[in-house]
Design an enzyme around this catalytic site. Structure first.
Site, mmCIF file in Angstrom:
data_model
loop_
_atom_site.group_PDB
_atom_site.id
_atom_site.type_symbol
_atom_site.label_atom_id
_atom_site.label_comp_id
_atom_site.label_asym_id
_atom_site.label_seq_id
_atom_site.Cartn_x
_atom_site.Cartn_y
_atom_site.Cartn_z
ATOM 1 N N GLU A 264 5.759 16.442 -34.811
ATOM 2 C CA GLU A 264 4.540 15.802 -34.326
ATOM 3 C C GLU A 264 3.550 15.572 -35.466
ATOM 4 O OE1 GLU A 264 4.586 17.706 -29.800
ATOM 5 O OE2 GLU A 264 3.602 18.754 -31.465
ATOM 6 N N ASN B 151 3.771 20.574 -33.833
ATOM 7 C CA ASN B 151 4.927 21.091 -34.552
ATOM 8 C C ASN B 151 5.185 20.173 -35.755
ATOM 9 O OD1 ASN B 151 6.405 18.810 -33.606
ATOM 10 N ND2 ASN B 151 7.070 19.934 -31.780
ATOM 11 N N ASP C 288 3.308 25.675 -25.485
ATOM 12 C CA ASP C 288 2.285 25.936 -24.466
ATOM 13 C C ASP C 288 1.680 27.325 -24.658
ATOM 14 O OD1 ASP C 288 2.850 23.468 -23.389
ATOM 15 O OD2 ASP C 288 4.042 24.235 -21.735
#
Length: 346
Positions: A230, A227, A296
């Site tokens: 990150e 993201n 996920d």
């Protein structure tokens, strides 16, 4: 765009049966749900009257469950708690049972002092408290007690050589038969430089849902899916900088020699390849209620699509559509192939 989406709907069937090897940090997500009617007389904290509690798969196990729900054949290799003298470690067995409910028979490498378990105390939709049950990876019970005496209880230690050898031996045959590898890294001990070398050296596509402190381990993988936060941390940039997704993706491609799919929340996603191909994809969600588990779902969907032989842009579009379905639910949700086809066909 509508025509493209309808064409993409026909490609959902290609995801079925793709063999995905999920390697990473699995955990149990434990929920204690109740109601609050008063404040405790013992301390200024709410009293939760427990109504029910349950476990769900978390971390890499949740990624594998996403793969299985979308029709893929998921294999999961992860760490778990050791056997106890009185019998099997309770939470490791709960984790196994929850995985089996999705048709996944996990390979649990039992080298942790305890299986990672995150307990959330909920009142309605409000989370009041989270309790993490874990110990530093690679640490025996005796080492943990010694570390407590030394005043360094959270200093991480590497896995012992026996664990490294078993991990390598378990992964070797699985790498030969899988179509794609999906790394779900939560920095709990499963992912290190040695395992990444083995995975990349297999010649299979390797997709990584990253942890920024392990960024240097991801060089030469096929794709990373950070993201915005990150991606910024992986590049060592000031967190206050709000660079466009295309700039973050370009820098990741250059620094780590891999393609990058940067997820941008309400702004959608930006795919940047090593050939400097840039595909900006607006969010597919009509309303966003909860982003829990969306990362996920993105990782699972794009791994399946790449394993099925779809192009990176088409894989990213499928992942974006799946994420749009997940964020429209409260809490962790799973996407089924028929739901994804319907969403793309509308």
């Amino acid at each position: 765009m509508a025509g493209n989406d309808k064409a993409m709907a026909g490609k959902v069937a290609l995801l079925g049966g793709v063999k995905v090897l999920v390697v990473g940090d699995a955990m149990l997500d434990h929920y204690i749900v109740g109601s609050v009617e008063r404040i405790s007389p013992e301390a200024p904290v709410p009293i939760v009257r427990v109504e029910h509690e349950f476990d769900r798969v978390g971390g890499a196990a949740n990624v594998a469950a996403n793969v299985a729900t979308l029709g893929g054949a998921a294999e999961l290799v992860c760490l778990a708690g050791r056997d106890h003298s009185e019998g099997r470690e309770l939470y490791a067995e709960h984790l196994r049972q929850k995985c089996e409910s999705f048709g996944i028979n996990p390979s649990l490498l039992r080298f942790l002092p305890c299986t990672v378990r995150k307990s959330r105390v909920m009142a309605g939709r409000q989370q009041l408290l989270r309790i993490d049950r874990e110990q530093p990876f690679g640490r025996t019970d005796e080492e943990h007690e010694e570390a407590l005496r030394m005043g360094a209880p959270w200093e991480a230690l590497p896995l012992p050589q026996t664990a490294l050898a078993e991990r390598q031996n378990v992964l070797a045959p699985m790498l030969k038969k899988c179509d794609v590898v999906l790394v779900s890294d939560y920095a709990k001990g499963m992912i290190d430089a040695d395992v990444m070398k083995q995975l990349v050296g297999s010649g299979k596509p390797v997709i990584v849902d990253p942890r920024p402190q392990h960024a240097d381990m991801y060089r030469n993988v096929t794709l990373v899916t950070p993201n915005r936060k990150e991606a910024t941390e992986m590049l060592g940039l000031d967190s206050r900088r709000n660079l466009p997704g295309r700039d973050l993706g370009r820098r990741i491609c250059e620094k780590f020699n891999c393609d990058a799919l940067v997820t941008l929340g309400a702004e959608g996603m930006c795919l940047v390849t090593r050939r400097d191909e840039i595909v900006e994809i607006p969010t597919a969600a009509q309303e966003v209620f909860d982003v829990t588990g969306a990362g996920d779902t993105v990782a699972a969907t794009i791994a399946l699509a790449i394993g099925a032989g779809l192009s990176l842009p088409d894989s990213a579009r499928l992942a974006n559509a799946a994420a749009g379905l997940v964020v429209a639910h409260i809490g962790t949700a799973f996407v089924r192939p028929e739901e994804l086809r319907e969403a793309l066909s509308r």
